[in-house]
Design a protein around this motif. Structure first.
Motif, mmCIF file in Angstrom:
data_model
loop_
_atom_site.group_PDB
_atom_site.id
_atom_site.type_symbol
_atom_site.label_atom_id
_atom_site.label_comp_id
_atom_site.label_asym_id
_atom_site.label_seq_id
_atom_site.Cartn_x
_atom_site.Cartn_y
_atom_site.Cartn_z
ATOM 1 N N ASN A 140 19.249 26.035 21.570
ATOM 2 C CA ASN A 140 20.908 25.202 22.576
ATOM 3 C C ASN A 140 21.699 25.519 23.072
ATOM 4 O O ASN A 140 22.563 25.537 23.171
ATOM 5 C CB ASN A 140 21.047 24.780 20.948
ATOM 6 C CG ASN A 140 20.294 23.548 20.544
ATOM 7 O OD1 ASN A 140 20.407 23.016 20.228
ATOM 8 N ND2 ASN A 140 19.684 24.109 19.430
ATOM 9 N N SER A 141 20.359 26.448 23.684
ATOM 10 C CA SER A 141 21.240 27.342 24.595
ATOM 11 C C SER A 141 20.274 27.443 26.013
ATOM 12 O O SER A 141 19.560 26.563 26.627
ATOM 13 C CB SER A 141 21.015 28.777 24.543
ATOM 14 O OG SER A 141 19.541 29.683 24.948
ATOM 15 N N VAL A 142 20.895 27.891 27.160
ATOM 16 C CA VAL A 142 20.236 27.621 28.478
ATOM 17 C C VAL A 142 19.240 28.316 28.865
ATOM 18 O O VAL A 142 18.418 28.139 29.713
ATOM 19 C CB VAL A 142 21.661 28.521 29.682
ATOM 20 C CG1 VAL A 142 23.021 28.045 30.086
ATOM 21 C CG2 VAL A 142 21.708 29.905 29.075
ATOM 22 N N TRP A 143 18.504 29.171 27.408
ATOM 23 C CA TRP A 143 17.585 29.438 27.713
ATOM 24 C C TRP A 143 16.103 28.554 27.100
ATOM 25 O O TRP A 143 15.179 28.522 26.574
ATOM 26 C CB TRP A 143 17.622 31.137 26.461
ATOM 27 C CG TRP A 143 17.941 31.430 27.667
ATOM 28 C CD1 TRP A 143 17.498 32.132 28.437
ATOM 29 C CD2 TRP A 143 19.468 32.431 26.910
ATOM 30 N NE1 TRP A 143 18.797 33.321 29.294
ATOM 31 C CE2 TRP A 143 19.636 32.933 28.446
ATOM 32 C CE3 TRP A 143 19.769 32.247 26.070
ATOM 33 C CZ2 TRP A 143 20.718 34.384 27.693
ATOM 34 C CZ3 TRP A 143 20.639 33.168 25.446
ATOM 35 C CH2 TRP A 143 21.719 33.785 27.108
ATOM 36 N N SER A 144 16.427 27.542 26.776
ATOM 37 C CA SER A 144 16.322 26.529 26.051
ATOM 38 C C SER A 144 15.362 26.067 25.475
ATOM 39 O O SER A 144 13.994 26.255 25.662
ATOM 40 C CB SER A 144 17.096 25.474 26.120
ATOM 41 O OG SER A 144 16.212 24.420 24.827
ATOM 42 N N GLU A 145 14.905 25.658 26.984
ATOM 43 C CA GLU A 145 13.330 25.200 27.867
ATOM 44 C C GLU A 145 12.949 26.617 28.060
ATOM 45 O O GLU A 145 11.503 26.025 27.496
ATOM 46 C CB GLU A 145 13.829 24.981 29.401
ATOM 47 C CG GLU A 145 12.115 24.171 29.813
ATOM 48 C CD GLU A 145 12.439 23.766 31.668
ATOM 49 O OE1 GLU A 145 11.083 23.967 32.130
ATOM 50 O OE2 GLU A 145 13.419 23.594 31.862
ATOM 51 N N SER A 146 13.145 28.035 28.092
ATOM 52 C CA SER A 146 11.990 29.167 27.626
ATOM 53 C C SER A 146 11.458 29.207 26.685
ATOM 54 O O SER A 146 10.440 29.589 26.334
ATOM 55 C CB SER A 146 12.297 30.292 28.734
ATOM 56 O OG SER A 146 12.654 29.719 30.172
ATOM 57 N N TYR A 147 12.371 28.969 25.640
ATOM 58 C CA TYR A 147 12.325 29.363 24.143
ATOM 59 C C TYR A 147 10.876 28.638 23.428
ATOM 60 O O TYR A 147 10.210 28.929 23.115
ATOM 61 C CB TYR A 147 13.281 29.866 23.849
ATOM 62 C CG TYR A 147 13.290 29.940 22.154
ATOM 63 C CD1 TYR A 147 12.721 31.323 22.094
ATOM 64 C CD2 TYR A 147 14.038 28.816 20.683
ATOM 65 C CE1 TYR A 147 13.069 31.099 20.860
ATOM 66 C CE2 TYR A 147 13.861 29.483 20.269
ATOM 67 C CZ TYR A 147 13.190 30.724 19.308
ATOM 68 O OH TYR A 147 13.291 30.659 18.361
ATOM 69 N N ASN A 149 21.152 18.016 19.061
ATOM 70 C CA ASN A 149 22.069 16.968 20.319
ATOM 71 C C ASN A 149 23.437 16.566 19.375
ATOM 72 O O ASN A 149 23.438 16.242 18.272
ATOM 73 C CB ASN A 149 21.012 15.875 21.408
ATOM 74 C CG ASN A 149 20.763 14.836 20.234
ATOM 75 O OD1 ASN A 149 21.375 14.388 19.367
ATOM 76 N ND2 ASN A 149 19.229 14.326 20.622
#
Length: 380
Positions: free
Chosen positions: A33-40, A270
């Motif tokens: 749920n962070s800005v790195w969500s997609e990569s994670y 969400n």
């Protein structure tokens, strides 16, 4: 009560593993749920040998977890709590109640619907989390209560494994299943011939896993079968079973289960997450873990003693059994594992995971505070 060195080691690794699981779950949720969500999230779906990394963790590495559970169950049956029928019948009855009532509550809300297949989700206890919470009470906890909770969790994990094998097998490829069982029979023969070297068992286990994987039955079942094929002997430190169980403790507690937690709790939460509470299948999971588990475990334990089937240890009372029963509602690992087999829809899976995490948290907090109040006057 005499506690073997290996059982104490098992308790210690499970306790530390429980805290590691909590840390990994929190980290995974934060990253998802962070800005790195997609990569994670993409990390766990990265293809490795035509399958995503998540697949290799759930179908491959988790076999080691089931192998460790099988080895612990074997030890309990031969020289542990389950070796004496009278002592064994109490956690067996408790585990049975802890499986039947949660499944019954779930089916009451979901029978005949498309989510009926999730009935197995609230039936198992997470050993690592439960013992991790219990350890927070320190030496006020009687050893027999730790043994009871461990035996209970191991038995209902076995029940969950049987449910996976019987009810979550959609397509059965008999040729591969027979080959897997043939290898299992060969390993049993090696056991009877007193072959103590681990190498043939491990190599046979890998081949058995491959054929089981392609048979339609979940490949992790191989871990339990392999455990009972490995020679136990007299159970001392030189026995084959002891050596393997000792070796597996830390890799399972600090590598396999943390990776499972990281990969399977990468859930995007969400603003409408609370709607997950409004479905029959999520309500069934919550009621099963928070209500069904403690009532089922305590009631069946009580009935087994009153009917003189089981025996309550001298240093335990029904309040402490109830506290352990509440902790039995911590589902996590096995509940998430069965969720992945129960549903194919991503929304159903994520909603179920959210409810499992919330329910396990509630069960853990309630059990901790209840036991803290009940055990506060016990001498250290």
């Amino acid at each position: 009560m005499t506690v073997t060195k290996l059982f104490k080691e098992f308790l210690d690794s499970e306790k530390a593993g429980g805290f590691t699981l909590i840390a990994c779950t929190i980290l995974s949720l934060v990253l998802a749920n962070s800005v790195w969500s997609e990569s994670y999230l993409h990390l766990w779906h990265y293809s490795l040998g035509n399958h995503p990394i998540e697949y290799w963790i759930n179908d491959g590495l988790m076999t080691l977890f089931f192998l460790l559970i099988g080895l612990e169950l074997e030890r309990e049956v031969y020289i542990g709590e389950l070796s004496n029928l009278k002592n064994a019948l109490l956690p067996i009855a408790a585990a049975l109640g802890g499986m039947l009532l949660p499944v019954g509550l779930y089916l009451f809300l979901n029978y005949g619907t498309s989510t009926q297949s999730g009935a197995g989700i609230p039936m198992a206890t997470d050993i690592a989390f439960a013992l991790g919470v219990l350890s927070l009470l320190g030496n006020k906890v009687p050893t027999s209560l730790k043994v009871f909770l461990t035996a209970l969790a191991v038995i209902d994990d076995l029940g969950a494994i049987l449910v996976i094998a019987i009810f979550y097998t959609k397509t059965l490829i008999w040729s591969n299943l027979l080959l897997a069982l043939g290898i299992f029979a060969f390993l049993l023969l090696l056991n009877r011939l007193k072959v103590r070297n681990l190498i043939p068992y491990l190599l046979g286990g890998i081949v058995m896993w491959f054929f089981m994987l392609h048979s339609g039955i979940h490949a992790t079942i191989t871990g339990v079968l392999l455990a009972f094929a490995i020679p136990f002997g007299n159970g001392n430190e030189k026995s084959t079973s002891y050596v393997l169980q000792h070796f597996l403790h830390k890799p399972v507690a600090f590598i396999v289960l943390p990776l499972f937690a990281l990969a399977n709790t990468a859930i995007i939460v969400n603003s409408n997450w609370h709607y997950a509470l409004s479905y029959n299948y999520t309500l069934g999971i919550a009621l099963g873990l928070i209500i069904g588990k403690p009532i089922g475990i305590w009631l069946f334990s009580y009935l087994s003693v009153k009917l003189k089937i089981g025996k309550l240890p001298d240093d335990l009372n029904w309040k402490s059994i109830l506290g352990a029963s509440i902790l039995g509602g911590i589902g996590f690992t096995m509940s998430i594992f069965i969720t992945l087999l129960s549903f194919s829809d991503g929304e159903h899976i994520d909603n179920a995971k959210i409810i499992i995490l919330l329910s396990s948290l509630i069960a853990g907090v309630l059990g901790l505070f209840y036991l803290k109040m009940n055990l506060k006057n016990r001498k250290a």
